[in-house]
Write a protein that holds these residues in place. Structure first.
Motif, mmCIF file in Angstrom:
data_model
loop_
_atom_site.group_PDB
_atom_site.id
_atom_site.type_symbol
_atom_site.label_atom_id
_atom_site.label_comp_id
_atom_site.label_asym_id
_atom_site.label_seq_id
_atom_site.Cartn_x
_atom_site.Cartn_y
_atom_site.Cartn_z
ATOM 1 N N GLY A 39 -5.573 3.739 -7.057
ATOM 2 C CA GLY A 39 -5.418 3.358 -8.447
ATOM 3 C C GLY A 39 -6.002 1.992 -8.741
ATOM 4 O O GLY A 39 -6.390 1.231 -7.847
ATOM 5 N N PRO A 40 -6.068 1.668 -10.051
ATOM 6 C CA PRO A 40 -6.636 0.377 -10.467
ATOM 7 C C PRO A 40 -5.927 -0.849 -9.856
ATOM 8 O O PRO A 40 -6.513 -1.901 -9.714
ATOM 9 C CB PRO A 40 -6.494 0.412 -11.982
ATOM 10 C CG PRO A 40 -6.433 1.856 -12.340
ATOM 11 C CD PRO A 40 -5.695 2.536 -11.222
ATOM 12 N N ASP A 41 -4.642 -0.708 -9.536
ATOM 13 C CA ASP A 41 -3.922 -1.881 -8.999
ATOM 14 C C ASP A 41 -4.245 -2.141 -7.539
ATOM 15 O O ASP A 41 -3.802 -3.093 -6.934
ATOM 16 C CB ASP A 41 -2.411 -1.730 -9.181
ATOM 17 C CG ASP A 41 -1.874 -0.479 -8.445
ATOM 18 O OD1 ASP A 41 -2.646 0.175 -7.744
ATOM 19 O OD2 ASP A 41 -0.642 -0.242 -8.560
ATOM 20 N N GLY A 42 -5.018 -1.301 -6.910
ATOM 21 C CA GLY A 42 -5.428 -1.500 -5.530
ATOM 22 C C GLY A 42 -4.347 -1.157 -4.532
ATOM 23 O O GLY A 42 -4.547 -1.365 -3.328
ATOM 24 N N CYS A 94 0.848 -1.220 0.000
ATOM 25 C CA CYS A 94 0.000 0.000 0.000
ATOM 26 C C CYS A 94 0.888 1.277 0.000
ATOM 27 O O CYS A 94 1.894 1.343 0.716
ATOM 28 C CB CYS A 94 -0.900 0.026 1.232
ATOM 29 S SG CYS A 94 -2.100 -1.344 1.278
ATOM 30 N N ASN A 95 0.441 2.354 -0.800
ATOM 31 C CA ASN A 95 1.152 3.636 -0.794
ATOM 32 C C ASN A 95 0.879 4.422 0.489
ATOM 33 O O ASN A 95 1.771 5.076 1.037
ATOM 34 C CB ASN A 95 0.736 4.477 -1.966
ATOM 35 C CG ASN A 95 1.448 4.083 -3.282
ATOM 36 O OD1 ASN A 95 0.967 4.356 -4.350
ATOM 37 N ND2 ASN A 95 2.601 3.445 -3.192
ATOM 38 N N HIS A 96 -0.406 4.320 0.918
ATOM 39 C CA HIS A 96 -0.778 5.119 2.091
ATOM 40 C C HIS A 96 -1.182 4.234 3.253
ATOM 41 O O HIS A 96 -0.379 3.939 4.131
ATOM 42 C CB HIS A 96 -1.915 6.081 1.726
ATOM 43 C CG HIS A 96 -1.466 7.196 0.790
ATOM 44 N ND1 HIS A 96 -2.353 8.013 0.089
ATOM 45 C CD2 HIS A 96 -0.204 7.659 0.424
ATOM 46 C CE1 HIS A 96 -1.687 8.905 -0.641
ATOM 47 N NE2 HIS A 96 -0.377 8.689 -0.453
ATOM 48 N N CYS A 133 -6.375 5.411 0.536
ATOM 49 C CA CYS A 133 -5.525 6.619 0.337
ATOM 50 C C CYS A 133 -5.949 7.719 1.321
ATOM 51 O O CYS A 133 -7.107 7.800 1.744
ATOM 52 C CB CYS A 133 -5.650 7.125 -1.104
ATOM 53 S SG CYS A 133 -5.070 5.906 -2.332
ATOM 54 N N ARG A 134 -5.006 8.583 1.576
ATOM 55 C CA ARG A 134 -5.337 9.724 2.408
ATOM 56 C C ARG A 134 -6.273 10.659 1.640
ATOM 57 O O ARG A 134 -6.384 10.564 0.418
ATOM 58 C CB ARG A 134 -4.057 10.455 2.831
ATOM 59 C CG ARG A 134 -3.202 9.606 3.794
ATOM 60 C CD ARG A 134 -2.072 10.470 4.356
ATOM 61 N NE ARG A 134 -1.093 10.811 3.346
ATOM 62 C CZ ARG A 134 -0.034 10.074 3.061
ATOM 63 N NH1 ARG A 134 0.158 8.918 3.701
ATOM 64 N NH2 ARG A 134 0.797 10.498 2.137
ATOM 65 N N GLN A 135 -6.869 11.552 2.392
ATOM 66 C CA GLN A 135 -7.830 12.487 1.815
ATOM 67 C C GLN A 135 -7.140 13.280 0.702
ATOM 68 O O GLN A 135 -6.038 13.787 0.876
ATOM 69 C CB GLN A 135 -8.367 13.448 2.903
ATOM 70 C CG GLN A 135 -9.529 14.281 2.420
ATOM 71 C CD GLN A 135 -10.160 15.109 3.558
ATOM 72 O OE1 GLN A 135 -9.712 15.040 4.714
ATOM 73 N NE2 GLN A 135 -11.177 15.864 3.236
ATOM 74 N N GLY A 136 -7.849 13.382 -0.357
ATOM 75 C CA GLY A 136 -7.321 14.103 -1.501
ATOM 76 C C GLY A 136 -6.667 13.190 -2.521
ATOM 77 O O GLY A 136 -6.178 13.686 -3.540
#
Length: 334
Positions: A328-331, A306-308, A321-324
């Motif tokens: 993405g499609p890859d989840g 996960c990015n976030h 994801c964080r607000q804002g």
């Protein structure tokens, strides 16, 4: 007195001359006789008739002599009156007549006898024991010579029947044989044999009377593909865990515990069949030994992508994801 050569002398032979007027006559001497006017007297054979001699009429011997005769006795007789009377001589009274055993006196002679169980030899005096067994006997097997008779006997492992002549084989299998509990007694002529039960063989070290267990597993593993188990008198094939014995009772076949639902894997694991046995492997997102599989917290372990934000779920995780930002499609990417 006229000379003997004078033709006028008498011609008497074996006779006395008796002068008569104008002639003479011849008077025969005792024991001589003449016929008619013969001048010659011939000897009278007194022995030719019992009436002309007084020798013993039964055992006497008359011997003619010129003008007389002599009497003697036959062999085996004796006389005290010059053969006029002959008495029997008992030869048995002197040295038993030379007989070894029995002497039998007879009139004028004797003979030897041996009695029961002996036979007279050719010399007519000696005796030999009679071997009844050498003559015709009725013994089936062995003849034992005795004095005056014989007995029948039988060889080893035979017994004499009540008839005293025939022999019957002893059935050793009924009379204390030495075969052990793993063999059967087989009666034979004059002996017996031990026949071992299946799975046993005769041990030569015990006189072929002891049956020793055969270790079938020692030869080609008893034809078992995996495990061979020897037992007294037999054996069987066995299989390791996870295998089963085939119908031939020798071959081990793999059990597919996975398809047969025999595996004891966790509900969070999958079954992987092996030969023999099986493996339990935890599903992705779970960890453990396969029998027990627990949820793996990818977020806590930092193995997420996960990015976030990472959110753990049973057997997996999700990303946000964080607000804002938008996921993405890859989840995973924001």
């Amino acid at each position: 007195m006229l000379d003997v050569s004078d033709p006028r002398a008498h011609r008497c032979v074996n006779a006395d001359c008796v002068n008569t007027p104008g002639s003479y006559s011849c008077v025969c001497h005792d024991g001589f006789a003449k016929e008619g006017d013969s001048h010659t007297c011939t000897d009278i054979d007194e022995c030719r008739s019992l009436n002309t001699n007084d020798c013993d009429p039964l055992h006497g011997i008359c011997t003619n002599t010129p003008g007389s005769y002599n009497c003697s006795c036959q062999t085996g007789c004796y006389t005290t009156d010059n053969g006029r009377t002959c008495e029997d001589l008992n030869e048995c009274m002197t040295g038993n007549g030379g007989c070894e055993r029995l002497c039998v006196n007879t009139k004028g002679s004797y003979y030897c006898q041996c009695g029961v169980a002996y036979v007279l030899t050719e010399d007519g005096h000696s005796c030999e024991e009679l071997d009844e067994c050498a003559a015709e006997h009725v013994c089936e097997q062995m003849c034992v010579d005795k004095v005056g008779y014989y007995d029948c006997s039988c060889g080893d492992l035979f017994t004499l029947n009540l008839d005293g002549t025939t022999c019957e084989h002893i059935n050793e299998c009924e009379n204390g044989h030495k075969c052990d509990e793993h063999g059967d007694c087989v009666n034979t002529e004059g002996s017996y044999e031990c026949s071992c039960h299946p799975g046993y063989k005769l041990d030569k070290d015990h006189g072929k009377r002891h049956c020793r267990n055969i270790d079938e597993c020692a030869i080609d593993n008893g034809n078992c593909t995996h495990l061979c188990v020897d037992t007294p008198g037999s054996f069987y094939c066995a299989c390791p865990l996870g295998m089963v014995l085939d119908k031939d009772m020798c071959t081990c076949l793999d059990i597919d515990e996975c398809t047969e639902n025999l595996a004891k894997c966790s509900v969070n694991a999958y079954c992987n069949n092996t030969s023999p046995g099986y493996d339990c492997i935890c599903n992705t997102g779970y960890s453990g030994d396969g029998i027990m599989c627990g949820d793996m917290d990818e977020c806590l372990l930092g193995v997420d992508r996960c990015n976030h934000n990472c959110h753990n779920t049973p057997g997996s995780y999700t990303c946000s994801c964080r607000q804002g930002y938008l996921l993405g499609p890859d989840g995973h990417t924001c």
